[in-house]
Enzyme design. Structure first.
Site, PDB file in Angstrom:
ATOM      1  N   TYR A 130       0.813  -1.220   0.000  1.00  0.00           N
ATOM      2  CA  TYR A 130       0.000   0.000   0.000  1.00  0.00           C
ATOM      3  C   TYR A 130       0.848   1.273   0.000  1.00  0.00           C
ATOM      4  O   TYR A 130       0.356   2.349  -0.322  1.00  0.00           O
ATOM      5  CB  TYR A 130      -0.951   0.034   1.210  1.00  0.00           C
ATOM      6  CG  TYR A 130      -2.048  -1.013   1.160  1.00  0.00           C
ATOM      7  CD1 TYR A 130      -2.214  -1.831   0.061  1.00  0.00           C
ATOM      8  CD2 TYR A 130      -2.927  -1.175   2.223  1.00  0.00           C
ATOM      9  CE1 TYR A 130      -3.206  -2.789   0.008  1.00  0.00           C
ATOM     10  CE2 TYR A 130      -3.930  -2.132   2.181  1.00  0.00           C
ATOM     11  CZ  TYR A 130      -4.063  -2.938   1.072  1.00  0.00           C
ATOM     12  OH  TYR A 130      -5.054  -3.887   1.021  1.00  0.00           O
ATOM     13  N   LYS A 148       4.262 -15.129   1.960  1.00  0.00           N
ATOM     14  CA  LYS A 148       4.244 -15.871   0.695  1.00  0.00           C
ATOM     15  C   LYS A 148       5.705 -16.103   0.310  1.00  0.00           C
ATOM     16  O   LYS A 148       6.168 -15.733  -0.782  1.00  0.00           O
ATOM     17  CB  LYS A 148       3.471 -15.035  -0.349  1.00  0.00           C
ATOM     18  CG  LYS A 148       3.124 -15.749  -1.625  1.00  0.00           C
ATOM     19  CD  LYS A 148       2.117 -16.872  -1.471  1.00  0.00           C
ATOM     20  CE  LYS A 148       1.931 -17.616  -2.776  1.00  0.00           C
ATOM     21  NZ  LYS A 148       1.287 -18.918  -2.629  1.00  0.00           N
ATOM     22  N   ASP A 175      -2.134 -18.177   1.215  1.00  0.00           N
ATOM     23  CA  ASP A 175      -3.239 -18.918   0.583  1.00  0.00           C
ATOM     24  C   ASP A 175      -3.695 -20.068   1.481  1.00  0.00           C
ATOM     25  O   ASP A 175      -4.897 -20.296   1.663  1.00  0.00           O
ATOM     26  CB  ASP A 175      -2.851 -19.409  -0.827  1.00  0.00           C
ATOM     27  CG  ASP A 175      -1.426 -19.931  -0.924  1.00  0.00           C
ATOM     28  OD1 ASP A 175      -0.673 -19.801   0.065  1.00  0.00           O
ATOM     29  OD2 ASP A 175      -1.059 -20.475  -1.976  1.00  0.00           O
ATOM     30  N   ASP A 184      -5.158  -7.135   5.660  1.00  0.00           N
ATOM     31  CA  ASP A 184      -6.417  -6.505   5.262  1.00  0.00           C
ATOM     32  C   ASP A 184      -7.408  -7.578   4.827  1.00  0.00           C
ATOM     33  O   ASP A 184      -8.560  -7.625   5.273  1.00  0.00           O
ATOM     34  CB  ASP A 184      -6.108  -5.532   4.098  1.00  0.00           C
ATOM     35  CG  ASP A 184      -7.244  -4.585   3.810  1.00  0.00           C
ATOM     36  OD1 ASP A 184      -8.262  -4.647   4.521  1.00  0.00           O
ATOM     37  OD2 ASP A 184      -7.122  -3.785   2.866  1.00  0.00           O
ATOM     38  N   ASP A 218     -10.611  -9.416   7.297  1.00  0.00           N
ATOM     39  CA  ASP A 218     -11.999  -9.316   6.817  1.00  0.00           C
ATOM     40  C   ASP A 218     -12.601 -10.711   6.650  1.00  0.00           C
ATOM     41  O   ASP A 218     -13.764 -10.932   6.975  1.00  0.00           O
ATOM     42  CB  ASP A 218     -12.050  -8.591   5.462  1.00  0.00           C
ATOM     43  CG  ASP A 218     -12.351  -7.113   5.638  1.00  0.00           C
ATOM     44  OD1 ASP A 218     -12.085  -6.585   6.738  1.00  0.00           O
ATOM     45  OD2 ASP A 218     -12.840  -6.483   4.680  1.00  0.00           O
TER      46      ASP A 218
END
Ligand code: NAD
Length: 365
Positions: free
Chosen positions: A141, A189, A221, A245, A249
């Site tokens: 970001y 990752k 994942d 993020d 959620d």
């Protein structure tokens, strides 16, 4: 115990739910004999209307002078036509940046009385108690270079972390894990991304300083899948900005309603506390918003800024009790009429007063 709290209730249901959260903090202060000082300032749409800017200088100054900032929500349909940097949400982004918190804490908790509200099976979610620690100031970001070259038909962002950025957020996560069930899952990752390899190496290095905490690494994942299949297996989940993020959620479905979710952003000059939900323009002004996310956010103020863990626990127990007693706002009984925001706050207050009274009489014996 002295604590200066800046209250920025904001827009829509923000003021409705924040009133109940502040009520809870006032009760705790009164019952415990603590000196909590509350100051109110404007943020978001209400600030645009009164001051012409979503984050007036007086609000920013007051925030930087306080020990904790408690925010309701910002935003409203009437501001949607404004350019992004002039909208209510821009005020919140500026505030977050100015306060400088780098560790965003988001609990995902399965309230036993709400097991039917989660789209997941009760036997899967029961007993789940996860604390996400999401790095908030780095990663994809914020990384440079970033651009959209329209002529070339290409766009790019950069996921970048320094060792120091990972170290500081990892320390927060290990400290928290150490005070909980002593398990930390670091999510990355690393099979594909160099930035994740740095993340993994740094977290592994920091782990040596916390021998009481069991560290495991998961690829993002795989983690997304395990969160839905076996959420009970997680305690503290540490991850970078984008992954955090998305995963936090995803895990929010465990709790069953957006109105139940608190958050805190710590590590900067002043901690910022806000329920996860927005200003909910569709129900604003009706007095039916669920205040429990904001009340649980107040519990986080007690835990992380006032260091009053017993009182934070009392607030959480009061929430659990009113849910077990069957009190529900409309979002928790889809399609049916629930209790009002104010009544839910009043019920929490009643149980909380009893709990603190009982604790104090036990100490007095
Ligand atoms: P939202 O969270 O405001 O609402 C989504 C849905 O959840 C709505 O149906 C709403 O009624 C319901 N809901 C949310 N909180 C609830 C509560 N406490 N009790 C009962 N029901 C609740 O998200 P949105 O509709 O996408 O956004 C509305 C506005 O809020 C937008 O302007 C958006 O930019 C802003 N927003 C602000 C924040 C923030 O201030 N931190 C976060 C998200 C969205």
């Amino acid at each position: 115990m002295k604590l200066k709290v800046l209250v920025v209730a904001g827009d829509g249901i923000g003021p409705e739910v924040t009133k109940e959260a502040v009520g809870v903090l006032r009760s705790v202060a009164e019952l415990g004999g603590y000196d909590f000082d509350f100051r109110e300032e404007l943020i978001g749409g209400v600030a645009i209307k009164k001051e012409g800017t979503p984050l007036p200088p007086a609000t920013l100054d007051a925030a930087l002078e306080s020990d904790a900032v408690l925010l309701g929500a910002v935003g409203g349909n009437e501001f949607n036509a404004l350019p992004p940097n002039k909208r209510p949400e821009a005020g919140l982004l500026q505030l977050r940046q100015a306060l400088g918190g780098f560790a965003n804490l988001r609990p995902s908790f399965a309230w036993p009385a709400l097991a039917q509200n989660s789209p997941l099976k009760a036997e899967v979610v029961n007993g789940t108690d996860i604390l996400f620690v999401r790095e908030l100031l780095g990663g994809l970001y914020f990384g440079e270079p970033r651009a959209w070259d329209k002529e070339a038909g290409a766009a790019w962002n950069t996921m970048r972390y320094t060792r120091d950025e990972v170290t500081r957020v990892a320390r927060v996560a290990f400290e928290l894990a150490s005070s909980r069930r002593k398990k930390l899952t670091s999510v990355d990752k690393a099979n594909v991304l160099e930035v994740s390899q740095l993340w993994r190496a740094t977290v592994t290095e920091i782990a040596a300083q916390y021998p009481d905490v069991t560290l495991e690494h998961q690829y993002v994942d795989a983690c997304a899948m395990h969160l839905m299949n076996t959420p009970r297996n997680f305690d503290v989940v540490l991850t970078e900005n984008l992954f955090g993020d998305i995963l936090s959620d995803e895990a929010a479905v465990i709790t069953g309603s957006l109105g139940m979710l608190p958050s805190a952003t710590i590590g900067g000059a002043v901690n910022l506390y806000e329920p996860v939900h927005g200003s909910a323009p569709d129900i604003a002004g009706k007095g039916i918003a669920n205040p429990l996310g904001a009340i649980l956010t107040a519990a986080m103020v007690l835990r992380y800024s006032a260091h009053l863990d017993q009182d934070a626990q009392a607030v959480e127990t009061a929430v659990r009790t009113v849910l077990e007693q069957g009190y529900r706002t409309a979002d928790l009984v889809r399609g049916q009429q629930g209790v009002s925001t104010q009544e839910m706050g009043r019920q929490v207050h009643l149980v909380l007063s009893e709990l603190i009274d009982r604790r104090q009489s036990m100490h007095a014996v």
